[in-house]
Design a protein around this motif. Structure first.
Motif, PDB file in Angstrom:
ATOM      1  N   THR A  80      15.089  -8.804  -5.221  1.00 16.93           N
ATOM      2  CA  THR A  80      14.749  -8.421  -6.594  1.00 16.93           C
ATOM      3  C   THR A  80      15.920  -8.583  -7.555  1.00 16.93           C
ATOM      4  OG1 THR A  80      15.240  -6.086  -6.147  1.00 16.93           O
ATOM      5  CG2 THR A  80      12.952  -6.817  -5.826  1.00 16.93           C
ATOM      6  N   GLY A  81      17.124  -8.799  -7.027  1.00 19.31           N
ATOM      7  CA  GLY A  81      18.291  -9.046  -7.877  1.00 19.31           C
ATOM      8  C   GLY A  81      18.346 -10.472  -8.410  1.00 19.31           C
ATOM      9  N   PHE A  82      17.525 -11.352  -7.861  1.00 16.50           N
ATOM     10  CA  PHE A  82      17.476 -12.738  -8.338  1.00 16.50           C
ATOM     11  C   PHE A  82      16.612 -12.808  -9.599  1.00 16.50           C
ATOM     12  CE2 PHE A  82      18.713 -13.218  -3.946  1.00 16.50           C
ATOM     13  CZ  PHE A  82      19.594 -14.284  -3.960  1.00 16.50           C
ATOM     14  N   SER A  83      16.872 -13.788 -10.433  1.00 13.45           N
ATOM     15  CA  SER A  83      16.146 -13.899 -11.696  1.00 13.45           C
ATOM     16  C   SER A  83      14.670 -14.221 -11.470  1.00 13.45           C
ATOM     17  CB  SER A  83      16.780 -14.967 -12.593  1.00 13.45           C
ATOM     18  OG  SER A  83      16.713 -16.226 -11.969  1.00 13.45           O
ATOM     19  N   ILE A  84      13.844 -13.743 -12.404  1.00 10.09           N
ATOM     20  CA  ILE A  84      12.409 -14.028 -12.370  1.00 10.09           C
ATOM     21  C   ILE A  84      12.193 -15.421 -12.947  1.00 10.09           C
ATOM     22  CG2 ILE A  84      10.135 -13.373 -13.262  1.00 10.09           C
ATOM     23  CD1 ILE A  84      11.186 -10.458 -13.335  1.00 10.09           C
ATOM     24  N   VAL A  85      11.568 -16.293 -12.155  1.00  7.15           N
ATOM     25  CA  VAL A  85      11.302 -17.673 -12.562  1.00  7.15           C
ATOM     26  C   VAL A  85       9.987 -17.742 -13.338  1.00  7.15           C
ATOM     27  CG1 VAL A  85      10.878 -20.005 -11.689  1.00  7.15           C
ATOM     28  CG2 VAL A  85      12.544 -18.547 -10.556  1.00  7.15           C
ATOM     29  N   ARG A  86       8.993 -17.002 -12.846  1.00  5.21           N
ATOM     30  CA  ARG A  86       7.678 -16.929 -13.482  1.00  5.21           C
ATOM     31  C   ARG A  86       6.923 -15.771 -12.849  1.00  5.21           C
ATOM     32  NH1 ARG A  86       3.604 -20.711 -10.459  1.00  5.21           N
ATOM     33  NH2 ARG A  86       4.727 -21.209  -8.539  1.00  5.21           N
ATOM     34  N   THR A  87       5.744 -15.471 -13.373  1.00  2.00           N
ATOM     35  CA  THR A  87       4.897 -14.423 -12.811  1.00  2.00           C
ATOM     36  C   THR A  87       3.553 -15.032 -12.456  1.00  2.00           C
ATOM     37  OG1 THR A  87       6.010 -12.747 -14.146  1.00  2.00           O
ATOM     38  CG2 THR A  87       3.866 -12.156 -13.244  1.00  2.00           C
ATOM     39  N   LEU A  88       3.109 -14.752 -11.227  1.00  2.00           N
ATOM     40  CA  LEU A  88       1.808 -15.252 -10.782  1.00  2.00           C
ATOM     41  C   LEU A  88       0.725 -14.270 -11.234  1.00  2.00           C
ATOM     42  CD1 LEU A  88       2.719 -16.133  -7.089  1.00  2.00           C
ATOM     43  CD2 LEU A  88       2.469 -17.726  -8.993  1.00  2.00           C
ATOM     44  N   PRO A  89      -0.341 -14.746 -11.845  1.00  2.00           N
ATOM     45  CA  PRO A  89      -1.412 -13.843 -12.244  1.00  2.00           C
ATOM     46  C   PRO A  89      -2.182 -13.318 -11.030  1.00  2.00           C
ATOM     47  CG  PRO A  89      -1.984 -16.120 -12.769  1.00  2.00           C
ATOM     48  CD  PRO A  89      -0.590 -16.132 -12.232  1.00  2.00           C
ATOM     49  N   ALA A  90      -2.813 -12.168 -11.197  1.00  2.00           N
ATOM     50  CA  ALA A  90      -3.652 -11.602 -10.128  1.00  2.00           C
ATOM     51  C   ALA A  90      -4.701 -12.627  -9.720  1.00  2.00           C
ATOM     52  CB  ALA A  90      -4.311 -10.323 -10.621  1.00  2.00           C
ATOM     53  N   GLY A  91      -5.011 -12.663  -8.437  1.00  2.00           N
ATOM     54  CA  GLY A  91      -6.027 -13.580  -7.934  1.00  2.00           C
ATOM     55  C   GLY A  91      -5.503 -14.940  -7.516  1.00  2.00           C
ATOM     56  N   SER A 147       8.004 -11.847  -2.372  1.00  5.75           N
ATOM     57  CA  SER A 147       8.061 -10.953  -1.227  1.00  5.75           C
ATOM     58  C   SER A 147       6.786 -11.066  -0.409  1.00  5.75           C
ATOM     59  CB  SER A 147       8.235  -9.503  -1.690  1.00  5.75           C
ATOM     60  OG  SER A 147       8.071  -8.636  -0.585  1.00  5.75           O
ATOM     61  N   ASP A 148       6.942 -11.175   0.903  1.00 12.83           N
ATOM     62  CA  ASP A 148       5.801 -11.266   1.807  1.00 12.83           C
ATOM     63  C   ASP A 148       4.977  -9.982   1.813  1.00 12.83           C
ATOM     64  OD1 ASP A 148       4.602 -13.144   3.825  1.00 12.83           O
ATOM     65  OD2 ASP A 148       4.898 -11.400   5.138  1.00 12.83           O
ATOM     66  N   ALA A 149       5.538  -8.882   1.306  1.00  8.85           N
ATOM     67  CA  ALA A 149       4.822  -7.604   1.243  1.00  8.85           C
ATOM     68  C   ALA A 149       3.638  -7.663   0.277  1.00  8.85           C
ATOM     69  CB  ALA A 149       5.779  -6.486   0.836  1.00  8.85           C
ATOM     70  N   TYR A 150       3.568  -8.698  -0.543  1.00  7.83           N
ATOM     71  CA  TYR A 150       2.475  -8.867  -1.506  1.00  7.83           C
ATOM     72  C   TYR A 150       1.600 -10.083  -1.220  1.00  7.83           C
ATOM     73  CZ  TYR A 150       4.653  -5.273  -4.354  1.00  7.83           C
ATOM     74  OH  TYR A 150       5.165  -4.078  -4.805  1.00  7.83           O
ATOM     75  N   ILE A 151       1.824 -10.741  -0.087  1.00  7.65           N
ATOM     76  CA  ILE A 151       1.057 -11.940   0.265  1.00  7.65           C
ATOM     77  C   ILE A 151       0.248 -11.644   1.531  1.00  7.65           C
ATOM     78  CG2 ILE A 151       1.178 -14.393   0.852  1.00  7.65           C
ATOM     79  CD1 ILE A 151       2.144 -13.790  -1.986  1.00  7.65           C
ATOM     80  N   GLN A 152      -1.034 -11.930   1.494  1.00  6.45           N
ATOM     81  CA  GLN A 152      -1.900 -11.664   2.637  1.00  6.45           C
ATOM     82  C   GLN A 152      -1.831 -12.820   3.642  1.00  6.45           C
ATOM     83  OE1 GLN A 152      -6.049 -11.137   1.716  1.00  6.45           O
ATOM     84  NE2 GLN A 152      -6.465 -10.172   3.665  1.00  6.45           N
ATOM     85  N   THR A 153      -0.890 -12.686   4.582  1.00  8.12           N
ATOM     86  CA  THR A 153      -0.719 -13.726   5.605  1.00  8.12           C
ATOM     87  C   THR A 153      -1.445 -13.371   6.896  1.00  8.12           C
ATOM     88  OG1 THR A 153       1.297 -12.722   6.470  1.00  8.12           O
ATOM     89  CG2 THR A 153       1.553 -14.386   4.714  1.00  8.12           C
ATOM     90  N   GLY A 154      -1.837 -12.113   7.030  1.00  7.94           N
ATOM     91  CA  GLY A 154      -2.482 -11.671   8.259  1.00  7.94           C
ATOM     92  C   GLY A 154      -1.480 -11.337   9.356  1.00  7.94           C
ATOM     93  N   GLY A 192      -5.223  -7.572  -7.660  1.00  4.90           N
ATOM     94  CA  GLY A 192      -4.797  -6.805  -8.827  1.00  4.90           C
ATOM     95  C   GLY A 192      -3.304  -6.830  -9.104  1.00  4.90           C
ATOM     96  N   VAL A 193      -2.552  -7.673  -8.390  1.00  3.83           N
ATOM     97  CA  VAL A 193      -1.098  -7.716  -8.550  1.00  3.83           C
ATOM     98  C   VAL A 193      -0.682  -8.969  -9.310  1.00  3.83           C
ATOM     99  CG1 VAL A 193       1.091  -7.926  -7.309  1.00  3.83           C
ATOM    100  CG2 VAL A 193      -0.682  -6.388  -6.449  1.00  3.83           C
ATOM    101  N   ALA A 194       0.076  -8.784 -10.398  1.00  4.83           N
ATOM    102  CA  ALA A 194       0.755  -9.893 -11.066  1.00  4.83           C
ATOM    103  C   ALA A 194       2.147  -9.921 -10.434  1.00  4.83           C
ATOM    104  CB  ALA A 194       0.836  -9.658 -12.565  1.00  4.83           C
ATOM    105  N   LEU A 195       2.437 -10.969  -9.682  1.00  3.84           N
ATOM    106  CA  LEU A 195       3.620 -10.993  -8.819  1.00  3.84           C
ATOM    107  C   LEU A 195       4.755 -11.807  -9.414  1.00  3.84           C
ATOM    108  CD1 LEU A 195       4.746 -10.155  -6.037  1.00  3.84           C
ATOM    109  CD2 LEU A 195       3.700 -12.234  -5.113  1.00  3.84           C
ATOM    110  N   ASN A 196       5.942 -11.188  -9.479  1.00  2.94           N
ATOM    111  CA  ASN A 196       7.122 -11.902  -9.966  1.00  2.94           C
ATOM    112  C   ASN A 196       7.598 -12.903  -8.920  1.00  2.94           C
ATOM    113  OD1 ASN A 196       7.301 -10.525 -12.403  1.00  2.94           O
ATOM    114  ND2 ASN A 196       8.568  -8.910 -11.540  1.00  2.94           N
ATOM    115  N   VAL A 197       7.858 -14.107  -9.367  1.00  3.75           N
ATOM    116  CA  VAL A 197       8.437 -15.156  -8.527  1.00  3.75           C
ATOM    117  C   VAL A 197       9.919 -15.197  -8.867  1.00  3.75           C
ATOM    118  CG1 VAL A 197       8.429 -17.620  -7.969  1.00  3.75           C
ATOM    119  CG2 VAL A 197       6.284 -16.468  -8.592  1.00  3.75           C
ATOM    120  N   ARG A 198      10.757 -15.137  -7.834  1.00  3.66           N
ATOM    121  CA  ARG A 198      12.201 -15.042  -8.057  1.00  3.66           C
ATOM    122  C   ARG A 198      12.931 -16.282  -7.561  1.00  3.66           C
ATOM    123  NH1 ARG A 198      13.754 -10.167 -10.202  1.00  3.66           N
ATOM    124  NH2 ARG A 198      12.118  -8.603 -10.112  1.00  3.66           N
TER     125      ARG A 198
END
Length: 94
Positions: A32-43, A77-84, A21-27
Motif C-alpha cells: 500500500t506504500g506504492f503509488s496508485i496507478v489506477r482504480t478498478l471499478p466494482a465488477g 492485493s490477492d485478498a480482494y481477488i477471487q482466485t479460489g 462491490g469493491v473499487a480496487l486500487n492498483v498499485r
C-alpha cells in the motif's frame, strides 16, 4: 512441449473477479506504500500474470501477503481477488 505451451497461454488468458462491490486500487508495487496507478471499478475481472510476496493486507477474501501482477508494473492485493485459493495460482514473478 506443445501441450505445456498451450496450457501456459490458457492460464495467462484466465481472469479472476475482484470482490463484489469493491473499487480496487492498483498499485505500482506489492504494497500500500506504492503509488496508485489506477482504480478498478466494482465488477471487474483481471488477468493474473504472476504473483509475488508483499505487504500483508486484510480484505474480502481474508488476509494475504500475496500480490497479483495484472499488467506491467500494476499490482493488486490477492485478498480482494477471487482466485479460489489462499496460495499462489500462477507462477511467482521473477
Amino acid at each position: 512441449m506443445v501441450a505445456g505451451a498451450t496450457s501456459q497461454a490458457s492460464a495467462a488468458l484466465r481472469t479472476y473477479p475482484v470482490a463484489p462491490g469493491v473499487a480496487l486500487n492498483v498499485r505500482s508495487g506489492p504494497g500500500t506504500g506504492f503509488s496508485i496507478v489506477r482504480t478498478l471499478p466494482a465488477g471487474t475481472s483481471v488477468p493474473i500474470y504472476c504473483q509475488c510476496p508483499g505487504e500483508s493486507v486484510s480484505g474480502t477474501y481474508g488476509t494475504s501477503k500475496i500480490w497479483d501482477n495484472i499488467s506491467n508494473g500494476q499490482f493488486v492485493s490477492d485478498a480482494y481477488i477471487q482466485t479460489g485459493s489462499d496460495g499462489y495460482v500462477v507462477p511467482k514473478c521473477s
